[in-house]
Design a protein around this motif. Structure first.
Motif, PDB file in Angstrom:
ATOM      1  N   LYS A  38       0.634  -1.106  -0.308  1.00 50.18           N
ATOM      2  CA  LYS A  38      -0.024   0.083  -0.128  1.00 50.18           C
ATOM      3  C   LYS A  38       0.840   1.066  -0.298  1.00 50.18           C
ATOM      4  CE  LYS A  38      -3.632   2.676   2.779  1.00 50.18           C
ATOM      5  NZ  LYS A  38      -4.758   2.470   2.970  1.00 50.18           N
ATOM      6  N   ALA A  39       1.672   1.293   0.941  1.00 44.59           N
ATOM      7  CA  ALA A  39       2.137   2.309   0.807  1.00 44.59           C
ATOM      8  C   ALA A  39       3.680   2.591  -0.551  1.00 44.59           C
ATOM      9  CB  ALA A  39       3.338   2.500   2.247  1.00 44.59           C
ATOM     10  N   GLY A  59       5.157  -7.105  -7.035  1.00 49.12           N
ATOM     11  CA  GLY A  59       4.672  -6.469  -8.428  1.00 49.12           C
ATOM     12  C   GLY A  59       5.413  -5.071  -8.855  1.00 49.12           C
ATOM     13  N   LEU A  60       5.953  -5.003  -7.076  1.00 49.80           N
ATOM     14  CA  LEU A  60       6.990  -3.774  -7.409  1.00 49.80           C
ATOM     15  C   LEU A  60       8.002  -3.722  -7.740  1.00 49.80           C
ATOM     16  CD1 LEU A  60       5.710  -3.267  -3.895  1.00 49.80           C
ATOM     17  CD2 LEU A  60       5.040  -1.616  -5.882  1.00 49.80           C
ATOM     18  N   VAL A  80      13.551   6.735   1.773  1.00 47.49           N
ATOM     19  CA  VAL A  80      12.230   6.931   2.848  1.00 47.49           C
ATOM     20  C   VAL A  80      12.184   7.086   4.418  1.00 47.49           C
ATOM     21  CG1 VAL A  80      11.246   7.180   0.916  1.00 47.49           C
ATOM     22  CG2 VAL A  80      11.185   5.540   2.499  1.00 47.49           C
ATOM     23  N   GLY A  81      13.121   5.924   4.415  1.00 48.97           N
ATOM     24  CA  GLY A  81      13.168   5.821   6.231  1.00 48.97           C
ATOM     25  C   GLY A  81      14.266   5.133   6.861  1.00 48.97           C
ATOM     26  N   SER A  94      20.504   0.222  11.185  1.00 47.49           N
ATOM     27  CA  SER A  94      20.597  -1.202  11.124  1.00 47.49           C
ATOM     28  C   SER A  94      18.942  -1.116  10.468  1.00 47.49           C
ATOM     29  CB  SER A  94      19.452  -1.033  12.109  1.00 47.49           C
ATOM     30  OG  SER A  94      18.805  -2.007  12.985  1.00 47.49           O
ATOM     31  N   GLU A  95      18.729  -0.282   9.663  1.00 44.85           N
ATOM     32  CA  GLU A  95      17.712  -1.181   9.213  1.00 44.85           C
ATOM     33  C   GLU A  95      17.240   0.374   8.158  1.00 44.85           C
ATOM     34  OE1 GLU A  95      13.518  -1.433  10.860  1.00 44.85           O
ATOM     35  OE2 GLU A  95      14.383  -2.933  11.957  1.00 44.85           O
ATOM     36  N   VAL A  96      17.011   0.006   6.711  1.00 50.40           N
ATOM     37  CA  VAL A  96      16.508   0.921   5.275  1.00 50.40           C
ATOM     38  C   VAL A  96      15.259   0.586   4.972  1.00 50.40           C
ATOM     39  CG1 VAL A  96      17.634   2.298   3.431  1.00 50.40           C
ATOM     40  CG2 VAL A  96      18.776   0.663   4.869  1.00 50.40           C
ATOM     41  N   THR A  97      14.401   2.140   4.893  1.00 46.48           N
ATOM     42  CA  THR A  97      13.004   1.277   4.024  1.00 46.48           C
ATOM     43  C   THR A  97      13.118   2.392   2.684  1.00 46.48           C
ATOM     44  OG1 THR A  97      12.211   1.823   6.322  1.00 46.48           O
ATOM     45  CG2 THR A  97      10.798   2.054   4.100  1.00 46.48           C
ATOM     46  N   PHE A  98      13.288   1.446   1.716  1.00 47.29           N
ATOM     47  CA  PHE A  98      13.068   2.280  -0.134  1.00 47.29           C
ATOM     48  C   PHE A  98      12.028   2.369  -0.022  1.00 47.29           C
ATOM     49  CE2 PHE A  98      17.357  -0.228   0.623  1.00 47.29           C
ATOM     50  CZ  PHE A  98      18.119   0.765   0.211  1.00 47.29           C
ATOM     51  N   ALA A  99      12.155   3.453  -0.740  1.00 44.84           N
ATOM     52  CA  ALA A  99      10.485   3.751  -1.482  1.00 44.84           C
ATOM     53  C   ALA A  99      10.441   2.996  -2.813  1.00 44.84           C
ATOM     54  CB  ALA A  99      10.502   5.238  -2.059  1.00 44.84           C
ATOM     55  N   LEU A 100       9.285   2.356  -3.229  1.00 45.79           N
ATOM     56  CA  LEU A 100       9.181   1.402  -4.467  1.00 45.79           C
ATOM     57  C   LEU A 100       8.371   2.398  -5.878  1.00 45.79           C
ATOM     58  CD1 LEU A 100       8.795  -1.737  -2.705  1.00 45.79           C
ATOM     59  CD2 LEU A 100      11.367  -0.825  -3.745  1.00 45.79           C
TER      60      LEU A 100
END
Length: 588
Positions: free
Chosen positions: A120-121, A143-144, A182-183, A223-229
């Protein structure tokens, strides 16, 4: 991190002999950290740091969870140890990961889980040691797509963003992997009352994220990485070879016109290979794949190729070098350049395939990871076993990988000047299998580029013995100095450069803002080392090291003959085109 092509099995492995698929006999490359009872040593992918020094640490931590990572950092802070973080195979050439002999090295080789894909995000969150191949594969299952990755897939998520790794694009957010962050969750030093370590959580709402996205590992342990898809798309690839007579007028338009456009220039052959890579709909027919880089080869074939190159270089056999390197690249374009129409064979252009199968490759590090008695940490015992062509346990061809970055506004003039050097003696540039042009977009990230740039990446042979000059040493030294000093160029943070890095950090978007964040996150410099302090000019340190032979290993710009190799006939002389250059030239 990218394109180890001069290590000759060429990695663009188009020879059926060199590309033998022997998975049952495959050896995973040795890990970047090896320890004994007296301490640890840190290696990069081919086993030699740029200044040929040894990177040591007192101990290593290999966390698998965030609490373990937190405890490792806290223990080191409490004991006044320096800390650096390294990935599984350490594709950096510069000494970003080195820590002093009393310090702690944190290896992320087991810290590599995909935590969540949020459809969703349209985001994916991963542990810092997760390989980029696993990131894009996990996203694709939903599908991203992640539009930007380095050309070699087996680099870690944290390593890719921390060093400014990139693809090629001026479209959208551009080709920098860090642009899609993004995070983040980062473990940083803390006071005794806070337990000596704490976790900082950053989102797009935090201005500090602009510092943390690309920080050379100096803010803390990611520690963690958040990527925009983005929704999945396909890539369409067509490759053509053209004469380079008008390259200076064609190159910028080509890179702008194609979403992921890429050019490989062969100056000595007066040719350029144009890779027209475009974003297309998933409805366009095609199930292609990219096997350009990292195909495993047998140890016997790797070493045979390497010894051959060593001989050609030692004898300055220009004809052999020109035929071997340039012709191989041109032939590759006719044979698909590593792109396969159906994942198995090349039948013609365009090659169309889903983004995650076309954007990057690195099969040699994706071999089974089971223990094999023929593959010890220090050697591969079976010459018929396959491994990566850059595996430090075998005799490979070494190279300097200098990724110059020239402002797009000066790109045309830089090409013209390199042509002037080429025209003095084209064969003296046969050593470059190509000069790689890729585009990088202007950024808001603090240590990112302050304007649009184009890479001019040079991969040149590195002699195995210290103090040994190359027969054409002066040619690439003049190009490097000219691009940086005359045309305002920069460098890739994780690749070769040595003294050329001096002052380049001032070209970034917001150095002052970055250093303020660094002071808040890590006031005592726990996560810094001598190299990063030198890059930032902290404590009056500099990156140049004046000593005998220093110019041969990029530790200095020669000022005296002793900085070259006078005993071998190499003296410090002015450049032939760029008069202000000072290069090591063979007077014989």
């Amino acid at each position: 991190m990218m394109i180890r092509i001069l290590q000759l099995v060429f990695i663009l492995c188009f020879s059926p002999v060199l590309c033998t698929d022997a998975k049952a006999r495959a050896c995973l490359p040795a890990p970047s950290v090896q320890c004994t009872s007296v301490g640890c040593e840190i290696f990069n992918y081919h086993g030699i740091w740029e200044d040929r020094s040894i990177c040591k640490a007192a101990s290593v931590a290999r966390p698998t969870s965030e609490p373990q990572l937190l405890r490792a950092v806290a223990h080191a802070v409490r004991n006044n140890q320096k800390i650096r973080v390294v990935s599984r195979h350490a594709h950096s050439v510069s000494k970003l990961v080195c820590v002093d002999s009393g310090g702690l090295i944190i290896s992320t080789q087991n810290y590599d889980s995909v935590i969540e894909v949020n459809r969703k995000a349209m985001t994916i969150t991963v542990q810092s040691g997760t390989m980029m191949s696993d990131v894009i594969e996990a996203a694709a299952k939903h599908g991203l797509a992640l539009p930007a990755t380095p050309y070699i897939s087996e680099v870690s998520a944290s390593g890719a963003i921390s060093t400014g790794a990139h693809g090629s694009s001026l479209a959208g957010k551009g080709g920098g992997v860090y642009e899609y962050v993004v995070g983040m969750r980062i473990v940083v030093p803390a006071s005794p009352s806070e337990g000596y370590a704490k976790i900082i959580i950053l989102t797009e709402a935090d201005e500090d994220l602009k510092a943390a996205k690309l920080a050379l590992g100096t803010l803390g342990a990611i520690s963690e990485v958040t990527f925009a898809l983005q929704p999945m798309f396909k890539r369409s690839v067509s490759v053509s070879v053209k004469d380079d007579y008008d390259l200076e007028n064609e190159a910028e338009g080509f890179l702008r016109d194609h979403t992921f456009g890429d050019i490989r220039w062969l100056p000595s052959h007066r040719k350029a290979v144009f890779l027209a890579i475009d974003r297309v709909s998933v409805d366009v027919a095609g199930d292609g794949s990219n096997s350009m880089l990292g195909t495993p080869a047998t140890v016997a074939d790797i070493e045979t190729s390497a010894y051959q190159v060593d001989t050609f270089q030692a004898e300055a056999d220009v004809d052999a070098i020109c035929n071997l390197i340039g012709n191989g690249t041109i032939q590759a374009a006719a044979n698909g350049h590593g792109f396969l129409n159906d994942g198995k064979r090349f039948t013609g252009y365009p090659v169309v395939g889903f983004n995650h199968r076309m954007q990057t490759s690195g099969k040699c590090e994706q071999i089974p990871k089971q223990k094999d008695e023929r593959c010890t940490p220090t050697q591969v015992l079976d010459k018929n076993a396959t491994t990566c062509s850059w595996d430090r346990r075998v005799h490979t061809s070494l190279n300097f990988d200098v990724e110059l970055r020239v402002p797009l506004s000066r790109f045309r003039e830089a090409i013209v000047d390199v042509k002037k050097i080429r025209d003095l003696n084209p064969q003296r540039m046969c050593d470059f299998d190509a000069i790689y042009f890729r585009s990088i977009k202007e950024s808001e990230v603090y240590l990112g580029p302050s304007e649009d740039q184009v890479t001019m990446e040079l991969l040149t042979y590195q002699p195995r013995e210290a103090g040994t000059p190359k027969w054409n040493e002066d040619v690439y030294q003049e190009i490097e100095q000219m691009v940086i000093d005359k045309h305002g160029g920069g460098l890739h943070w994780a690749k070769s450069g040595g003294y050329l890095f001096a002052g380049l950090v001032k070209q970034t978007v917001n150095l002052e803002g970055f250093l303020k964040v660094k002071e808040r996150f890590d006031a005592k410099g726990v996560f810094s080392n001598d190299w990063t302090d030198s890059l930032f000019g902290i404590g009056g340190k500099g990156v140049e090291e004046l000593r005998d032979g220093c110019a041969l290993d990029k530790m200095c710009k020669c000022r005296e003959d002793r900085h070259c190799a006078p005993d071998k006939g190499f003296l410090c002389k002015p450049g032939r085109v760029w008069d202000y250059a000072r290069v090591c030239r063979n007077i014989n």
